[in-house]
Motif scaffolding. Structure first.
Motif, PDB file in Angstrom:
ATOM      1  N   GLY A 295       6.185  15.240  33.180  1.00  0.00           N
ATOM      2  CA  GLY A 295       5.144  16.144  32.678  1.00  0.00           C
ATOM      3  C   GLY A 295       5.721  17.497  32.304  1.00  0.00           C
ATOM      4  O   GLY A 295       5.352  18.083  31.282  1.00  0.00           O
ATOM      5  N   ARG A 296       6.662  17.983  33.123  1.00  0.00           N
ATOM      6  CA  ARG A 296       7.302  19.265  32.813  1.00  0.00           C
ATOM      7  C   ARG A 296       8.121  19.162  31.528  1.00  0.00           C
ATOM      8  O   ARG A 296       8.021  20.017  30.643  1.00  0.00           O
ATOM      9  CB  ARG A 296       8.186  19.724  33.979  1.00  0.00           C
ATOM     10  CG  ARG A 296       7.389  20.233  35.169  1.00  0.00           C
ATOM     11  CD  ARG A 296       8.281  20.890  36.213  1.00  0.00           C
ATOM     12  NE  ARG A 296       9.137  19.941  36.900  1.00  0.00           N
ATOM     13  CZ  ARG A 296       8.778  19.252  37.987  1.00  0.00           C
ATOM     14  NH1 ARG A 296       7.573  19.413  38.512  1.00  0.00           N
ATOM     15  NH2 ARG A 296       9.618  18.420  38.552  1.00  0.00           N
ATOM     16  N   ALA A 297       8.928  18.111  31.412  1.00  0.00           N
ATOM     17  CA  ALA A 297       9.784  17.950  30.228  1.00  0.00           C
ATOM     18  C   ALA A 297       8.951  17.779  28.956  1.00  0.00           C
ATOM     19  O   ALA A 297       9.241  18.395  27.919  1.00  0.00           O
ATOM     20  CB  ALA A 297      10.713  16.740  30.417  1.00  0.00           C
ATOM     21  N   ALA A 298       7.910  16.970  29.022  1.00  0.00           N
ATOM     22  CA  ALA A 298       7.069  16.723  27.854  1.00  0.00           C
ATOM     23  C   ALA A 298       6.341  17.995  27.430  1.00  0.00           C
ATOM     24  O   ALA A 298       6.192  18.272  26.228  1.00  0.00           O
ATOM     25  CB  ALA A 298       6.068  15.612  28.155  1.00  0.00           C
ATOM     26  N   THR A 299       5.904  18.788  28.400  1.00  0.00           N
ATOM     27  CA  THR A 299       5.185  20.022  28.081  1.00  0.00           C
ATOM     28  C   THR A 299       6.110  21.040  27.428  1.00  0.00           C
ATOM     29  O   THR A 299       5.715  21.712  26.471  1.00  0.00           O
ATOM     30  CB  THR A 299       4.534  20.605  29.344  1.00  0.00           C
ATOM     31  OG1 THR A 299       3.690  19.605  29.893  1.00  0.00           O
ATOM     32  CG2 THR A 299       3.734  21.856  29.031  1.00  0.00           C
ATOM     33  N   ALA A 300       7.323  21.146  27.928  1.00  0.00           N
ATOM     34  CA  ALA A 300       8.285  22.066  27.308  1.00  0.00           C
ATOM     35  C   ALA A 300       8.511  21.673  25.850  1.00  0.00           C
ATOM     36  O   ALA A 300       8.500  22.532  24.950  1.00  0.00           O
ATOM     37  CB  ALA A 300       9.604  22.045  28.084  1.00  0.00           C
ATOM     38  N   LEU A 301       8.668  20.385  25.586  1.00  0.00           N
ATOM     39  CA  LEU A 301       8.859  19.901  24.221  1.00  0.00           C
ATOM     40  C   LEU A 301       7.624  20.194  23.355  1.00  0.00           C
ATOM     41  O   LEU A 301       7.737  20.695  22.234  1.00  0.00           O
ATOM     42  CB  LEU A 301       9.141  18.398  24.234  1.00  0.00           C
ATOM     43  CG  LEU A 301       9.321  17.728  22.890  1.00  0.00           C
ATOM     44  CD1 LEU A 301      10.600  18.208  22.209  1.00  0.00           C
ATOM     45  CD2 LEU A 301       9.354  16.215  23.064  1.00  0.00           C
ATOM     46  N   LEU A 302       6.430  19.896  23.893  1.00  0.00           N
ATOM     47  CA  LEU A 302       5.196  20.151  23.150  1.00  0.00           C
ATOM     48  C   LEU A 302       5.031  21.626  22.812  1.00  0.00           C
ATOM     49  O   LEU A 302       4.685  21.979  21.686  1.00  0.00           O
ATOM     50  CB  LEU A 302       3.984  19.679  23.952  1.00  0.00           C
ATOM     51  CG  LEU A 302       3.649  18.204  23.883  1.00  0.00           C
ATOM     52  CD1 LEU A 302       2.543  17.874  24.879  1.00  0.00           C
ATOM     53  CD2 LEU A 302       3.240  17.802  22.481  1.00  0.00           C
ATOM     54  N   LEU A 303       5.261  22.494  23.784  1.00  0.00           N
ATOM     55  CA  LEU A 303       5.080  23.929  23.547  1.00  0.00           C
ATOM     56  C   LEU A 303       6.113  24.473  22.566  1.00  0.00           C
ATOM     57  O   LEU A 303       5.799  25.369  21.774  1.00  0.00           O
ATOM     58  CB  LEU A 303       5.139  24.700  24.858  1.00  0.00           C
ATOM     59  CG  LEU A 303       3.929  24.535  25.766  1.00  0.00           C
ATOM     60  CD1 LEU A 303       4.188  25.194  27.111  1.00  0.00           C
ATOM     61  CD2 LEU A 303       2.665  25.081  25.119  1.00  0.00           C
TER      62      LEU A 303
END
Length: 125
Positions: free
Chosen positions: A16-24
């Motif tokens: 969730g942390r990795a995906a959110t960093a990519l999304l943002l």
């Protein structure tokens, strides 16, 4: 409007942390994230907080599972989909015992779920 396609990965806070960093990084104006599990949602909220974004004022977050140990301990408390797993288990056991007793059945049986609204989402004004 939705941002791209769904993302898939491990069902963990780390993912969730990795995906959110990519999304943002790709979509800094993101305003909501719907997660496939409460664990993923916790990771999402970690990165949002690290980036200085407020939940739910800047980005609303919603999980899935309504796992009390995660939803209640989140800051803010996590809105989540409750799949009514107790009723799913009862329906499955009923079907299994029926099959053991010779009662044949087919088709799809549905069990109602619900959204448990908490502090990670905001009502529309």
């Amino acid at each position: 409007a939705p941002v791209g396609e769904p993302r898939f990965g491990a069902w963990s806070e780390g993912w969730g942390r990795a995906a959110t960093a990519l999304l943002l990084d790709r979509h800094p104006d993101l305003d909501a994230v719907l997660c496939g599990s409460d664990q993923i949602a916790r990771g999402v909220m970690d990165v949002l907080r690290e980036r200085g974004l407020r939940v739910p004022e800047d980005v609303a977050v919603m999980g899935f599972d309504n796992w009390q140990v995660l939803t209640a301990a989140s800051r803010p408390p996590l809105t989540s989909v409750d799949m009514n797993l107790e009723q799913v288990g009862r329906a499955a056991a009923h079907a299994l015992f029926g099959a053991i007793g010779g009662v044949r059945r087919s088709g799809v049986e549905t069990v109602r779920c619900r959204v448990v609204i908490r502090g990670s989402t905001a009502p529309l004004s």
